[in-house]
Design a protein around this motif. Structure first.
Motif, PDB file in Angstrom:
ATOM      1  N   UNK A  66       0.815  -1.224   0.000  1.00 45.03           N
ATOM      2  CA  UNK A  66       0.000   0.000   0.000  1.00 45.03           C
ATOM      3  C   UNK A  66       0.844   1.267   0.000  1.00 45.03           C
ATOM      4  N   UNK A  67       2.114   1.176   0.393  1.00 44.46           N
ATOM      5  CA  UNK A  67       3.016   2.334   0.413  1.00 44.46           C
ATOM      6  C   UNK A  67       3.776   2.502  -0.906  1.00 44.46           C
ATOM      7  N   UNK A  68       3.856   1.456  -1.713  1.00 42.85           N
ATOM      8  CA  UNK A  68       4.689   1.500  -2.922  1.00 42.85           C
ATOM      9  C   UNK A  68       4.326   2.621  -3.885  1.00 42.85           C
ATOM     10  N   UNK A  69       3.042   2.935  -4.113  1.00 42.46           N
ATOM     11  CA  UNK A  69       2.742   4.049  -5.024  1.00 42.46           C
ATOM     12  C   UNK A  69       3.300   5.397  -4.544  1.00 42.46           C
ATOM     13  N   UNK A  70       3.499   5.550  -3.231  1.00 40.07           N
ATOM     14  CA  UNK A  70       4.038   6.802  -2.677  1.00 40.07           C
ATOM     15  C   UNK A  70       5.531   6.977  -2.952  1.00 40.07           C
ATOM     16  N   UNK A  71       6.223   5.914  -3.329  1.00 41.07           N
ATOM     17  CA  UNK A  71       7.674   5.983  -3.511  1.00 41.07           C
ATOM     18  C   UNK A  71       8.073   7.053  -4.516  1.00 41.07           C
ATOM     19  N   UNK A  72       7.273   7.256  -5.550  1.00 43.76           N
ATOM     20  CA  UNK A  72       7.635   8.231  -6.587  1.00 43.76           C
ATOM     21  C   UNK A  72       7.531   9.673  -6.083  1.00 43.76           C
ATOM     22  N   UNK A  73       6.897   9.892  -4.936  1.00 44.18           N
ATOM     23  CA  UNK A  73       6.778  11.239  -4.366  1.00 44.18           C
ATOM     24  C   UNK A  73       8.045  11.678  -3.640  1.00 44.18           C
ATOM     25  N   UNK A  74       8.985  10.746  -3.454  1.00 46.28           N
ATOM     26  CA  UNK A  74      10.189  11.025  -2.664  1.00 46.28           C
ATOM     27  C   UNK A  74      11.440  10.763  -3.479  1.00 46.28           C
ATOM     28  N   UNK A  75      12.507  11.498  -3.169  1.00 43.99           N
ATOM     29  CA  UNK A  75      13.802  11.127  -3.707  1.00 43.99           C
ATOM     30  C   UNK A  75      14.133   9.725  -3.219  1.00 43.99           C
ATOM     31  N   UNK A  76      14.010   9.530  -1.914  1.00 48.00           N
ATOM     32  CA  UNK A  76      14.189   8.234  -1.272  1.00 48.00           C
ATOM     33  C   UNK A  76      13.160   8.165  -0.154  1.00 48.00           C
ATOM     34  N   UNK A  96      28.988  -5.425  18.865  1.00 47.77           N
ATOM     35  CA  UNK A  96      27.707  -5.890  18.352  1.00 47.77           C
ATOM     36  C   UNK A  96      26.629  -5.967  19.422  1.00 47.77           C
ATOM     37  N   UNK A  97      26.996  -5.879  20.705  1.00 46.24           N
ATOM     38  CA  UNK A  97      25.984  -5.866  21.766  1.00 46.24           C
ATOM     39  C   UNK A  97      25.376  -4.467  21.926  1.00 46.24           C
ATOM     40  N   UNK A  98      25.987  -3.473  21.337  1.00 42.12           N
ATOM     41  CA  UNK A  98      25.528  -2.086  21.453  1.00 42.12           C
ATOM     42  C   UNK A  98      24.529  -1.775  20.345  1.00 42.12           C
ATOM     43  N   UNK A  99      23.451  -1.057  20.691  1.00 44.23           N
ATOM     44  CA  UNK A  99      22.528  -0.565  19.672  1.00 44.23           C
ATOM     45  C   UNK A  99      23.022   0.791  19.197  1.00 44.23           C
ATOM     46  N   UNK A 100      22.888   1.031  17.895  1.00 45.23           N
ATOM     47  CA  UNK A 100      23.378   2.262  17.288  1.00 45.23           C
ATOM     48  C   UNK A 100      22.256   2.955  16.529  1.00 45.23           C
ATOM     49  N   UNK A 101      22.271   4.282  16.551  1.00 50.86           N
ATOM     50  CA  UNK A 101      21.318   5.075  15.775  1.00 50.86           C
ATOM     51  C   UNK A 101      22.076   6.023  14.859  1.00 50.86           C
ATOM     52  N   UNK A 102      21.529   6.286  13.665  1.00 53.13           N
ATOM     53  CA  UNK A 102      22.164   7.254  12.758  1.00 53.13           C
ATOM     54  C   UNK A 102      22.267   8.626  13.425  1.00 53.13           C
ATOM     55  N   UNK A 103      23.403   9.304  13.196  1.00 49.80           N
ATOM     56  CA  UNK A 103      23.621  10.606  13.828  1.00 49.80           C
ATOM     57  C   UNK A 103      24.027  11.677  12.809  1.00 49.80           C
ATOM     58  N   UNK A 104      25.134  11.478  12.114  1.00 54.05           N
ATOM     59  CA  UNK A 104      25.633  12.501  11.189  1.00 54.05           C
ATOM     60  C   UNK A 104      25.942  11.869   9.832  1.00 54.05           C
ATOM     61  N   UNK A 105      25.374  12.454   8.782  1.00 48.22           N
ATOM     62  CA  UNK A 105      25.587  11.988   7.410  1.00 48.22           C
ATOM     63  C   UNK A 105      26.607  12.894   6.733  1.00 48.22           C
ATOM     64  N   UNK A 106      27.527  12.316   5.938  1.00 44.25           N
ATOM     65  CA  UNK A 106      28.513  13.075   5.172  1.00 44.25           C
ATOM     66  C   UNK A 106      28.613  12.483   3.768  1.00 44.25           C
ATOM     67  N   UNK A 107      28.738  13.351   2.780  1.00 46.54           N
ATOM     68  CA  UNK A 107      28.946  12.885   1.408  1.00 46.54           C
ATOM     69  C   UNK A 107      27.769  12.112   0.858  1.00 46.54           C
ATOM     70  N   UNK A 108      26.567  12.567   1.141  1.00 52.32           N
ATOM     71  CA  UNK A 108      25.359  11.876   0.686  1.00 52.32           C
ATOM     72  C   UNK A 108      25.049  12.267  -0.748  1.00 52.32           C
ATOM     73  N   UNK A 109      24.745  11.267  -1.575  1.00 49.48           N
ATOM     74  CA  UNK A 109      24.357  11.511  -2.975  1.00 49.48           C
ATOM     75  C   UNK A 109      23.142  10.681  -3.306  1.00 49.48           C
ATOM     76  N   UNK A 110      22.195  11.297  -3.973  1.00 46.93           N
ATOM     77  CA  UNK A 110      21.024  10.594  -4.474  1.00 46.93           C
ATOM     78  C   UNK A 110      21.236  10.384  -5.964  1.00 46.93           C
ATOM     79  N   UNK A 111      21.229   9.136  -6.400  1.00 47.53           N
ATOM     80  CA  UNK A 111      21.524   8.806  -7.798  1.00 47.53           C
ATOM     81  C   UNK A 111      20.264   8.516  -8.608  1.00 47.53           C
ATOM     82  N   UNK A 112      19.175   8.138  -7.934  1.00 45.51           N
ATOM     83  CA  UNK A 112      17.915   7.810  -8.609  1.00 45.51           C
ATOM     84  C   UNK A 112      16.779   8.067  -7.628  1.00 45.51           C
ATOM     85  N   UNK A 113      15.587   8.266  -8.123  1.00 44.47           N
ATOM     86  CA  UNK A 113      14.432   8.546  -7.263  1.00 44.47           C
ATOM     87  C   UNK A 113      13.329   7.508  -7.478  1.00 44.47           C
TER      88      UNK A 113
END
Length: 168
Positions: A66-76, A96-113
């Motif tokens: 049900x979410x797949x049609x929405x994909x075209x509305x976003x870059x990602x 590996x026992x530690x949980x990690x969350x995303x914090x800082x992004x660097x050098x991000x590129x979007x190649x397709x939408x």
């Protein structure tokens, strides 16, 4: 100092999963997340497969039908990106026992939408960082990040944040 892990094997993006990759069971991962305080709605439960390949983690995620049609509305699509990043739970970093969350992004590129399914290759680059290569199911590039710095998180911190503790 900690010795560097052996380099991950070279990969041909057309071969999936990568030759020699070891499958990791993902059954029950969302129940495990919920028990730790991370509750995800159905659109964010798209992680479908994970493999270890050398020091890398490879993963697949798909938006629910049900979410797949929405994909075209976003870059990602944000739910799709979040879902594939849930593969962080499978120990890409040394602790590996530690949980990690995303914090800082660097050098991000979007190649397709508009992708509704993704393949991810996550390569450790530092004690708390990974490089990301994201493709569609045919192996065509969708996105990449030179570095994603991760921050450790514990269930106590998650529960405190949910209650508003520590926020002034």
């Amino acid at each position: 100092g900690t010795p560097s892990p052996p380099p991950s094997p070279t990969v041909d993006p057309a071969v999936w999963p990568p030759a020699g990759a070891e499958p990791v069971a993902v059954d029950g991962v969302y129940e495990r997340f919920a028990a730790a305080g991370f509750v995800y709605g159905p659109a964010f439960q798209g992680l479908t497969a994970v493999w270890r390949h050398g020091t890398d983690i490879c993963a697949e995620a798909r938006l629910p039908g049900e979410q797949q049609p929405d994909a075209v509305r976003y870059g990602l699509h944000p739910a799709l990106l979040d879902s594939v990043l849930h593969s962080l739970a499978f120990g890409v970093l040394d602790d590996s026992e530690q949980d990690w969350l995303p914090f800082t992004w660097t050098g991000v590129r979007l190649h397709a939408v508009g992708a509704s399914a993704l393949r991810l290759r996550m390569t450790p680059t530092a004690r708390n960082a990974v490089a990301l290569t994201v493709t569609d199911p045919t192996g065509r590039p969708v996105a990449s990040a030179r570095s994603l710095v991760l921050r450790p998180v514990t269930p106590d911190r998650v529960h405190a944040a949910a209650r508003g503790v520590g926020h002034g």
